[in-house]
Design a protein around this motif. Structure first.
Motif, PDB file in Angstrom:
ATOM      1  N   ALA A 195       0.816  -1.356   0.039  1.00  0.00           N
ATOM      2  CA  ALA A 195      -0.019  -0.038   0.070  1.00  0.00           C
ATOM      3  C   ALA A 195       0.721   1.116   0.211  1.00  0.00           C
ATOM      4  O   ALA A 195       0.550   2.283  -0.519  1.00  0.00           O
ATOM      5  CB  ALA A 195      -0.953   0.046   1.171  1.00  0.00           C
ATOM      6  N   THR A 196       2.150   1.311   0.543  1.00  0.00           N
ATOM      7  CA  THR A 196       3.067   2.198   0.473  1.00  0.00           C
ATOM      8  C   THR A 196       3.927   2.590  -0.538  1.00  0.00           C
ATOM      9  O   THR A 196       4.883   3.184  -0.505  1.00  0.00           O
ATOM     10  CB  THR A 196       3.637   2.272   1.943  1.00  0.00           C
ATOM     11  OG1 THR A 196       4.386   1.140   2.119  1.00  0.00           O
ATOM     12  CG2 THR A 196       2.727   2.648   3.066  1.00  0.00           C
ATOM     13  N   SER A 197       3.903   1.435  -1.571  1.00  0.00           N
ATOM     14  CA  SER A 197       4.614   1.354  -2.643  1.00  0.00           C
ATOM     15  C   SER A 197       6.071   1.038  -1.860  1.00  0.00           C
ATOM     16  O   SER A 197       7.157   1.665  -2.425  1.00  0.00           O
ATOM     17  CB  SER A 197       4.799   2.429  -3.577  1.00  0.00           C
ATOM     18  OG  SER A 197       3.469   2.682  -4.084  1.00  0.00           O
ATOM     19  N   ASN A 255       6.110   9.259  -0.996  1.00  0.00           N
ATOM     20  CA  ASN A 255       4.876   9.163  -0.028  1.00  0.00           C
ATOM     21  C   ASN A 255       4.909   9.474   1.330  1.00  0.00           C
ATOM     22  O   ASN A 255       3.932   9.276   2.084  1.00  0.00           O
ATOM     23  CB  ASN A 255       4.346   7.568  -0.049  1.00  0.00           C
ATOM     24  CG  ASN A 255       3.665   6.939  -1.467  1.00  0.00           C
ATOM     25  OD1 ASN A 255       3.108   7.741  -2.197  1.00  0.00           O
ATOM     26  ND2 ASN A 255       4.045   5.595  -1.631  1.00  0.00           N
ATOM     27  N   LYS A 261       1.823   8.081   3.026  1.00  0.00           N
ATOM     28  CA  LYS A 261       0.384   7.895   2.448  1.00  0.00           C
ATOM     29  C   LYS A 261       0.396   6.447   1.841  1.00  0.00           C
ATOM     30  O   LYS A 261       1.634   6.125   1.270  1.00  0.00           O
ATOM     31  CB  LYS A 261       0.319   8.703   1.528  1.00  0.00           C
ATOM     32  CG  LYS A 261      -1.332   9.075   0.824  1.00  0.00           C
ATOM     33  CD  LYS A 261      -1.340   9.886  -0.072  1.00  0.00           C
ATOM     34  CE  LYS A 261      -2.555   9.944  -1.029  1.00  0.00           C
ATOM     35  NZ  LYS A 261      -2.715  10.887  -1.909  1.00  0.00           N
ATOM     36  N   ARG A 287      -2.217   3.585  -0.170  1.00  0.00           N
ATOM     37  CA  ARG A 287      -3.577   3.332  -0.681  1.00  0.00           C
ATOM     38  C   ARG A 287      -3.926   1.677  -0.769  1.00  0.00           C
ATOM     39  O   ARG A 287      -3.007   0.984  -1.362  1.00  0.00           O
ATOM     40  CB  ARG A 287      -3.303   3.862  -2.243  1.00  0.00           C
ATOM     41  CG  ARG A 287      -4.633   3.372  -3.163  1.00  0.00           C
ATOM     42  CD  ARG A 287      -4.494   4.099  -4.493  1.00  0.00           C
ATOM     43  NE  ARG A 287      -5.215   5.660  -3.838  1.00  0.00           N
ATOM     44  CZ  ARG A 287      -5.316   6.524  -5.006  1.00  0.00           C
ATOM     45  NH1 ARG A 287      -5.304   6.103  -6.180  1.00  0.00           N
ATOM     46  NH2 ARG A 287      -5.696   7.721  -4.660  1.00  0.00           N
ATOM     47  N   HIS A 299      -7.070  -1.428  -1.212  1.00  0.00           N
ATOM     48  CA  HIS A 299      -8.103  -1.840  -2.050  1.00  0.00           C
ATOM     49  C   HIS A 299      -9.361  -0.520  -2.177  1.00  0.00           C
ATOM     50  O   HIS A 299      -9.386   0.263  -1.474  1.00  0.00           O
ATOM     51  CB  HIS A 299      -8.690  -3.100  -1.929  1.00  0.00           C
ATOM     52  CG  HIS A 299      -7.553  -3.947  -1.903  1.00  0.00           C
ATOM     53  ND1 HIS A 299      -6.898  -4.466  -2.887  1.00  0.00           N
ATOM     54  CD2 HIS A 299      -7.115  -5.008  -0.847  1.00  0.00           C
ATOM     55  CE1 HIS A 299      -5.842  -5.497  -2.368  1.00  0.00           C
ATOM     56  NE2 HIS A 299      -6.246  -5.658  -1.137  1.00  0.00           N
ATOM     57  N   ASN A 320      -9.287   1.909  -3.812  1.00  0.00           N
ATOM     58  CA  ASN A 320      -8.783   3.654  -4.162  1.00  0.00           C
ATOM     59  C   ASN A 320      -8.890   4.218  -2.708  1.00  0.00           C
ATOM     60  O   ASN A 320      -9.140   5.282  -2.798  1.00  0.00           O
ATOM     61  CB  ASN A 320      -9.391   4.113  -5.059  1.00  0.00           C
ATOM     62  CG  ASN A 320      -8.702   3.430  -6.541  1.00  0.00           C
ATOM     63  OD1 ASN A 320      -7.732   3.005  -6.644  1.00  0.00           O
ATOM     64  ND2 ASN A 320      -9.788   3.605  -7.513  1.00  0.00           N
ATOM     65  N   LEU A 321      -8.715   3.397  -1.516  1.00  0.00           N
ATOM     66  CA  LEU A 321      -8.910   4.323  -0.170  1.00  0.00           C
ATOM     67  C   LEU A 321      -7.596   4.431   0.208  1.00  0.00           C
ATOM     68  O   LEU A 321      -6.746   3.720   0.607  1.00  0.00           O
ATOM     69  CB  LEU A 321      -9.656   3.427   0.889  1.00  0.00           C
ATOM     70  CG  LEU A 321      -9.823   3.917   2.405  1.00  0.00           C
ATOM     71  CD1 LEU A 321     -10.770   4.823   2.280  1.00  0.00           C
ATOM     72  CD2 LEU A 321     -10.213   2.680   3.313  1.00  0.00           C
ATOM     73  N   ASP A 322      -7.422   5.892   0.418  1.00  0.00           N
ATOM     74  CA  ASP A 322      -6.285   6.303   1.079  1.00  0.00           C
ATOM     75  C   ASP A 322      -6.144   6.297   2.618  1.00  0.00           C
ATOM     76  O   ASP A 322      -7.320   6.982   2.994  1.00  0.00           O
ATOM     77  CB  ASP A 322      -5.828   7.720   0.481  1.00  0.00           C
ATOM     78  CG  ASP A 322      -5.907   7.622  -0.976  1.00  0.00           C
ATOM     79  OD1 ASP A 322      -5.166   6.633  -1.531  1.00  0.00           O
ATOM     80  OD2 ASP A 322      -5.871   8.529  -1.970  1.00  0.00           O
ATOM     81  N   GLN A 351      -6.493  14.978   4.671  1.00  0.00           N
ATOM     82  CA  GLN A 351      -6.072  15.450   3.127  1.00  0.00           C
ATOM     83  C   GLN A 351      -5.349  16.903   3.606  1.00  0.00           C
ATOM     84  O   GLN A 351      -4.526  17.124   2.480  1.00  0.00           O
ATOM     85  CB  GLN A 351      -7.119  15.540   2.308  1.00  0.00           C
ATOM     86  CG  GLN A 351      -7.750  14.066   1.924  1.00  0.00           C
ATOM     87  CD  GLN A 351      -8.912  13.886   2.930  1.00  0.00           C
ATOM     88  OE1 GLN A 351      -8.978  14.378   4.063  1.00  0.00           O
ATOM     89  NE2 GLN A 351      -9.559  12.728   2.643  1.00  0.00           N
TER      90      GLN A 351
END
Length: 435
Positions: free
Chosen positions: A137-139, A145, A157, A159, A161, A163-165, A218
């Protein structure tokens, strides 16, 4: 009377009786001559044999078919009920682990998609994420990020499934202090539910590294908004008062409503996060303590320079008024746009408190020293009220500081009703209020 027939139906015996058309006065057994009775034994009975007609047989067959069909329907219904009950019980057991997560996330509509995620385990009411899920999720904790940095790690940050951040705090817990901070924050946030306190979504671990997953805010922190590249340009006077009101509401919950009461111990602008609508929420409960859970005079002094109350630094005395002092510093930041501590020279620093308090003694000069981004945008009467409130909060003597509840009630009339207060903002056609 004709012979009775016993039909073995599903619901019990059914007796069918056929009545002869013989008058009641007629003998049941027809008369027999004495001569004909001589050969018979005395214990032999004479029967009047009845032979069923075709109509009678059709009625009997129809009743048998109807009874059998009714029994089959009832039996099928019972089987269906049993199977449904078993399937429902299995389904409930399979989904019982997700019920606590749904309760926690139902408060925030933007987090409802999270309820469909597969959780790998549960620790009480805390969702335990698989490390590989966090890593993906954090790449793989990509540097771009990073949302912020703390004493023991960074916040990324992430992401998931749908597209929930979300935000993921990564903590290096090789030291006991870091491990204690992680455990304390998870324990605290798992028991707290309030619109102005960050929502905990779960945690994870991998060796000595710990992860805490929060809802994503955000607009970042108040510190970034005030002292970052934008220098507070996105925050109007009313928006700043709303942030102060939200922060006071979060503190009031900790001090007055939570059982036991909680002292945050590290309130500062970087620990006030802003969502997409600039709603403020308190975060970072690693230093928080439950009032009465331990001897506050024996705990290690913690906090951030510029926000720590003087009695806590000098004597180690910790009360809820320590949080009120930190709130007063945040209020000064909102009004003047200055950092809590600024360097004057290479070896000398000045806090916003020591700079602002003497300046506020001259009421006429106050409009000239407010943050340039909001200069001449507020009712001066409201500006004087906020400045006086900030001075009270940063008093050196704790007993002179107000309770956070008193601060809260003083802020509500300064915030427009559409932002959560009670202030009626005049329309463009209306004359401005007199000062």
């Amino acid at each position: 009377m004709k012979l009775l027939l016993l039909l073995p139906f599903l619901q019990g015996p059914i007796w069918v009786c056929a009545v002869a058309e013989t008058p009641l006065s007629s003998p049941i057994v027809p008369p027999v001559s004495p001569a004909s009775m001589a050969p018979f034994s005395a214990d032999v009975q004479v029967e009047n044999e009845w032979k069923p007609t075709d109509l009678d047989m059709k009625v009997v067959i129809a009743l048998i078919v109807a009874g059998t069909a009714l029994g089959a329907v009832i039996l099928s219904f019972l089987c269906f009920c049993i199977c449904y009950k078993k399937c429902l019980s299995k389904f409930n057991r399979k989904n019982v682990q997700s019920l606590d997560v749904e309760k926690e996330l139902a408060r925030t509509s933007s987090l409802r998609k999270f309820c469909s995620f597969k959780m790998d385990d549960k620790k009480g009411s805390i969702s335990i994420f698989d490390y590989k899920t966090i890593q993906k999720a954090t790449s793989n904790f990509l540097e771009s990020n990073i949302l912020g940095e703390g004493g023991f790690g960074c916040v990324y940050k992430a992401r998931f499934h749908h597209n929930l951040d979300v935000a993921v705090k990564k903590l290096n817990c090789e030291s006991q202090d870091a491990q204690r901070e992680f455990q304390n924050e998870v324990d605290m946030l798992s028991k707290i539910q309030h619109p102005n306190i960050i929502s905990l979504l779960g945690c994870s671990s991998n060796g000595d590294t710990r992860f805490i997953v929060y809802e994503l805010m955000q607009n970042g922190s108040l510190e970034t908004q005030l002292h970052g590249p934008s220098h507070g340009s996105a925050l109007t006077w009313h928006m700043r008062m709303k942030i102060a009101l939200d922060t006071a509401r979060g503190l009031e919950y900790l001090h007055e409503i939570s059982n036991p009461p909680v002292i945050h111990r590290d309130l500062k602008s970087s620990n006030i996060l802003l969502d997409a609508n600039f709603n403020a929420k308190l975060c970072d409960f690693g230093f928080a303590i439950a009032d009465g859970s331990q001897d506050k005079n024996d705990i290690k002094i913690s906090g951030t320079l510029g926000y720590v109350a003087p009695e806590y630094i000098l004597d180690g005395k910790l009360t809820d008024k320590s949080d009120v002092y930190a709130f007063g510093v945040v209020l000064l930041e909102l009004v003047f746009g200055r950092k809590p501590v600024e360097k004057l020279t290479a070896t000398q620093c000045q806090s916003i408190v020591t700079w602002a308090v003497p300046q506020l003694s001259d009421r006429s000069n106050l409009p000239n020293i407010v943050d340039p981004m909001i200069k001449n945008t507020m009712d001066l009467k409201h500006l004087y009220q906020v400045a006086a409130m900030a001075v009270l909060c940063v008093q050196p003597e704790p007993s002179y500081r107000p309770l956070i509840t008193d601060v809260l009630h003083s802020l509500i009339p300064l915030v427009p009703s559409e932002l959560g207060g009670t202030l009626r903002v005049p329309q463009a056609s209306e004359p401005p209020p007199s000062t």
